[in-house]
Design a protein around this motif. Sequence first.
Motif, short mmCIF file in Angstrom:
data_model
loop_
_atom_site.label_atom_id
_atom_site.label_comp_id
_atom_site.label_asym_id
_atom_site.label_seq_id
_atom_site.Cartn_x
_atom_site.Cartn_y
_atom_site.Cartn_z
N LEU A 30 -90.33 31.36 15.42
CA LEU A 30 -89.38 30.86 15.64
C LEU A 30 -88.28 31.71 16.38
O LEU A 30 -88.29 33.02 16.06
N ILE A 31 -87.60 31.37 17.22
CA ILE A 31 -86.57 32.00 18.00
C ILE A 31 -85.34 32.12 17.21
O ILE A 31 -84.72 31.02 17.10
N GLN A 32 -84.78 33.01 16.44
CA GLN A 32 -83.71 33.12 15.66
C GLN A 32 -82.60 34.17 15.91
O GLN A 32 -82.93 35.82 16.08
N PRO A 33 -81.31 33.75 16.40
CA PRO A 33 -80.20 34.67 16.81
C PRO A 33 -79.92 35.62 15.52
O PRO A 33 -80.07 35.31 14.37
N ALA A 34 -79.20 36.69 15.97
CA ALA A 34 -78.87 37.73 14.92
C ALA A 34 -77.86 36.93 13.75
O ALA A 34 -77.81 36.75 12.57
N TYR A 35 -76.78 36.53 14.55
CA TYR A 35 -75.63 35.71 13.79
C TYR A 35 -75.22 34.51 14.65
O TYR A 35 -75.80 34.42 15.93
#
Length: 177
Positions: A30-35
Amino acid sequence: MAVLFVMMKTVRVHYRRSESALAVAEDAELIQPAYNHAIVLVSHVNQPTMFALGYAELIRPDRITALSVASDDLEIRRLKAEWERHRINVPLTVLESPYREITRPVLDYLHRLRHRYPHDAVTIVIPEFVVQHWWQQLLHNQSALRLKTRLHFEPGVVVASVPYQLRPHDALARPPR
């Protein structure tokens, strides 16, 4: 006939390249941003704005900011006074744009935020009111439509339209908790 053939061949190449670019590798994660920063666009303190602020809180971002673009000091003071009068617990940032241009100041603000936090996602929450008849829609939300179109080309940006159905003498019913 030759032009039509070249056009169809070009379209086919485009679809193949798009399919290849969108494919998921076997070991993909999954591509998950930091915030996630939520920015609620505000023109006035009204029901659509309050609904959009509630929606922004519902998606549980790491940070919520209300962003407005105003053309003069009087407009800025009025908006800030309304914000305080309604005790809205979201920080309000007001950008000044003397020519009533909305898109450029919002994009500049967004670019500064993305430069400061390059690994974060930004959710732009746009309150929109939906009128009863199709022809009435032509009278409203054209600046929101232009801005949404432009924001779709910004990397790391999610655009959330929050529709508020405008009906005469009809309040937004709250679901029971």
